[in-house]
Design a protein around this motif. Sequence first.
Motif, PDB file in Angstrom:
ATOM      1  N   ILE A   1       5.356  -7.496  -4.344  1.00 59.70           N
ATOM      2  CA  ILE A   1       4.630  -6.301  -3.911  1.00 59.70           C
ATOM      3  C   ILE A   1       4.237  -6.400  -2.441  1.00 59.70           C
ATOM      4  CG2 ILE A   1       2.526  -4.938  -4.281  1.00 59.70           C
ATOM      5  CD1 ILE A   1       2.551  -6.123  -7.196  1.00 59.70           C
ATOM      6  N   GLY A   2       4.538  -5.353  -1.684  1.00 61.01           N
ATOM      7  CA  GLY A   2       4.085  -5.304  -0.298  1.00 61.01           C
ATOM      8  C   GLY A   2       5.174  -4.908   0.674  1.00 61.01           C
ATOM      9  N   ASP A   3       5.225  -5.596   1.793  1.00 62.72           N
ATOM     10  CA  ASP A   3       6.139  -5.271   2.889  1.00 62.72           C
ATOM     11  C   ASP A   3       7.514  -5.879   2.609  1.00 62.72           C
ATOM     12  OD1 ASP A   3       7.307  -4.575   5.258  1.00 62.72           O
ATOM     13  OD2 ASP A   3       5.916  -5.691   6.538  1.00 62.72           O
ATOM     14  N   ILE A   4       8.219  -5.325   1.622  1.00 62.91           N
ATOM     15  CA  ILE A   4       9.502  -5.868   1.175  1.00 62.91           C
ATOM     16  C   ILE A   4      10.535  -5.847   2.302  1.00 62.91           C
ATOM     17  CG2 ILE A   4      11.379  -5.624  -0.497  1.00 62.91           C
ATOM     18  CD1 ILE A   4       8.744  -6.315  -1.835  1.00 62.91           C
ATOM     19  N   LYS A   5      10.593  -4.781   3.035  1.00 66.47           N
ATOM     20  CA  LYS A   5      11.633  -4.581   4.049  1.00 66.47           C
ATOM     21  C   LYS A   5      11.655  -5.679   5.096  1.00 66.47           C
ATOM     22  CE  LYS A   5      13.337  -1.023   7.242  1.00 66.47           C
ATOM     23  NZ  LYS A   5      13.107   0.364   7.729  1.00 66.47           N
TER      24      LYS A   5
ATOM     25  N   CYS B   1      10.983  -6.773 -10.375  1.00 66.34           N
ATOM     26  CA  CYS B   1      10.762  -5.423  -9.872  1.00 66.34           C
ATOM     27  C   CYS B   1      10.016  -5.519  -8.549  1.00 66.34           C
ATOM     28  CB  CYS B   1       9.993  -4.566 -10.868  1.00 66.34           C
ATOM     29  SG  CYS B   1       8.305  -5.107 -11.193  1.00 66.34           S
ATOM     30  N   LEU B   2      10.164  -4.484  -7.738  1.00 60.97           N
ATOM     31  CA  LEU B   2       9.543  -4.446  -6.417  1.00 60.97           C
ATOM     32  C   LEU B   2       8.573  -3.274  -6.340  1.00 60.97           C
ATOM     33  CD1 LEU B   2      12.812  -4.934  -4.288  1.00 60.97           C
ATOM     34  CD2 LEU B   2      11.305  -6.714  -5.217  1.00 60.97           C
TER      35      LEU B   2
ATOM     36  N   VAL C   1       2.409 -11.556 -10.556  1.00 61.96           N
ATOM     37  CA  VAL C   1       2.200 -10.563  -9.510  1.00 61.96           C
ATOM     38  C   VAL C   1       2.192 -11.308  -8.179  1.00 61.96           C
ATOM     39  CG1 VAL C   1       0.577  -8.905  -8.528  1.00 61.96           C
ATOM     40  CG2 VAL C   1       0.953  -8.962 -11.000  1.00 61.96           C
ATOM     41  N   MET C   2       3.247 -11.109  -7.401  1.00 61.99           N
ATOM     42  CA  MET C   2       3.404 -11.803  -6.122  1.00 61.99           C
ATOM     43  C   MET C   2       3.161 -10.820  -4.989  1.00 61.99           C
ATOM     44  SD  MET C   2       6.771 -13.788  -4.623  1.00 61.99           S
ATOM     45  CE  MET C   2       6.813 -14.898  -6.035  1.00 61.99           C
TER      46      MET C   2
ATOM     47  N   VAL D   1      -6.958  -6.811   2.518  1.00 65.11           N
ATOM     48  CA  VAL D   1      -5.870  -5.898   2.875  1.00 65.11           C
ATOM     49  C   VAL D   1      -4.904  -5.788   1.700  1.00 65.11           C
ATOM     50  CG1 VAL D   1      -4.026  -5.366   4.508  1.00 65.11           C
ATOM     51  CG2 VAL D   1      -6.114  -6.483   5.310  1.00 65.11           C
ATOM     52  N   GLU D   2      -4.091  -6.819   1.481  1.00 64.96           N
ATOM     53  CA  GLU D   2      -3.178  -6.766   0.328  1.00 64.96           C
ATOM     54  C   GLU D   2      -3.830  -7.266  -0.958  1.00 64.96           C
ATOM     55  OE1 GLU D   2      -2.420  -8.507   3.099  1.00 64.96           O
ATOM     56  OE2 GLU D   2      -2.182 -10.624   2.598  1.00 64.96           O
ATOM     57  N   ILE D   3      -4.982  -7.923  -0.853  1.00 63.96           N
ATOM     58  CA  ILE D   3      -5.684  -8.431  -2.028  1.00 63.96           C
ATOM     59  C   ILE D   3      -7.181  -8.451  -1.745  1.00 63.96           C
ATOM     60  CG2 ILE D   3      -5.285 -10.807  -1.238  1.00 63.96           C
ATOM     61  CD1 ILE D   3      -5.302 -11.694  -4.183  1.00 63.96           C
ATOM     62  N   ASP D   4      -7.962  -8.071  -2.732  1.00 62.33           N
ATOM     63  CA  ASP D   4      -9.411  -8.125  -2.589  1.00 62.33           C
ATOM     64  C   ASP D   4      -9.850  -9.572  -2.352  1.00 62.33           C
ATOM     65  OD1 ASP D   4     -12.029  -6.358  -3.313  1.00 62.33           O
ATOM     66  OD2 ASP D   4     -12.297  -8.443  -3.945  1.00 62.33           O
TER      67      ASP D   4
END
Length: 309
Positions: A153-157, A177-178, A206-207, A257-260
């Motif tokens: 999960i996140g900035d995959i690109k 899954c992404l 959950v990564m 930001v991406e995680i509390d």
Amino acid sequence: MEHFLSMKNLSEHEIIKLLKRADQVERTKIVSRETPLFVANLFFEPSTRTKMSFTVAERRLGMEVLDFSQESSSVQKGESLYDTAKTLEAIGASILVIRHPMENVLEQLKNGITVPLINAGDGKGEHPTQSMLDLLTIYQEFHRFNGLKVAIIGDIKHSRVARSNAYALQTLGAEVCLSAQESWQDESLPFSYVSMDEAVEMCDVVMLLRIQHERHDSIQSRNSDDYLTSYGLTIERESRMKNHAIILHPAPVNRGVEIDDSLVECERSRIFKQMRNGVAVRMAIISQLLEDRGTHVADNFNKRSAISR
């Protein structure tokens, strides 16, 4: 193995063999050979965890570390990466660990360099040793990959970690899954995209990924609270995860930001365990590469290993 460049090049057997070796390294603490070997760490990008864990791994294996500094090297005089690598090989380095901002740069080096190369991260390409420590953390938790559901999960690109893990997990039989906002999706990866809410409810792992600002073509400003609410792991989303599900993050972590912030070290989190596993994984990879060349870095490893390879 000749080199360690990409998770796409590894078979399921090779990945499991390395994971078992790393797990044994962590549990038995292998003993290094008496005669030192030289290893060169060539980092052309900033690094804390990767560089330091490689250094600890190398020293635990009894190796002498040649710590390359781009700022004080002949790179400043126009020397190419190839000539820098050939120089370190010529003066006695038995293995080269390279992090570089260009993708596939080690693929270009491998035909001219005779010692093993390890990819410590190449631009937006891959980060295979990070993937291996992520895989080891999952392996220690579930003792299998087949049938597991893993969300990245996140900035995959812009993430080399996402790419390496997606390839490896697929090889090992996991369902990947992404999840990402549309502008950060990478359609070259053959995996389905789901919403953040679907991901946390359906997956065993959950990564999370940080936003790779340094790899974006333009600066994208976004309020951190907005990103966390829309795309991050909030406390409310964590409460909907499966009871046995775990949280991973390759770090550095942008708390809030991406995680509390409160979830970074919560009961589900394996983030600092991932970091600890980095040393064992890199010891396993280095020793395996050299052993495959006929050099036994740790002479006591095979005698003490209780794992059948």
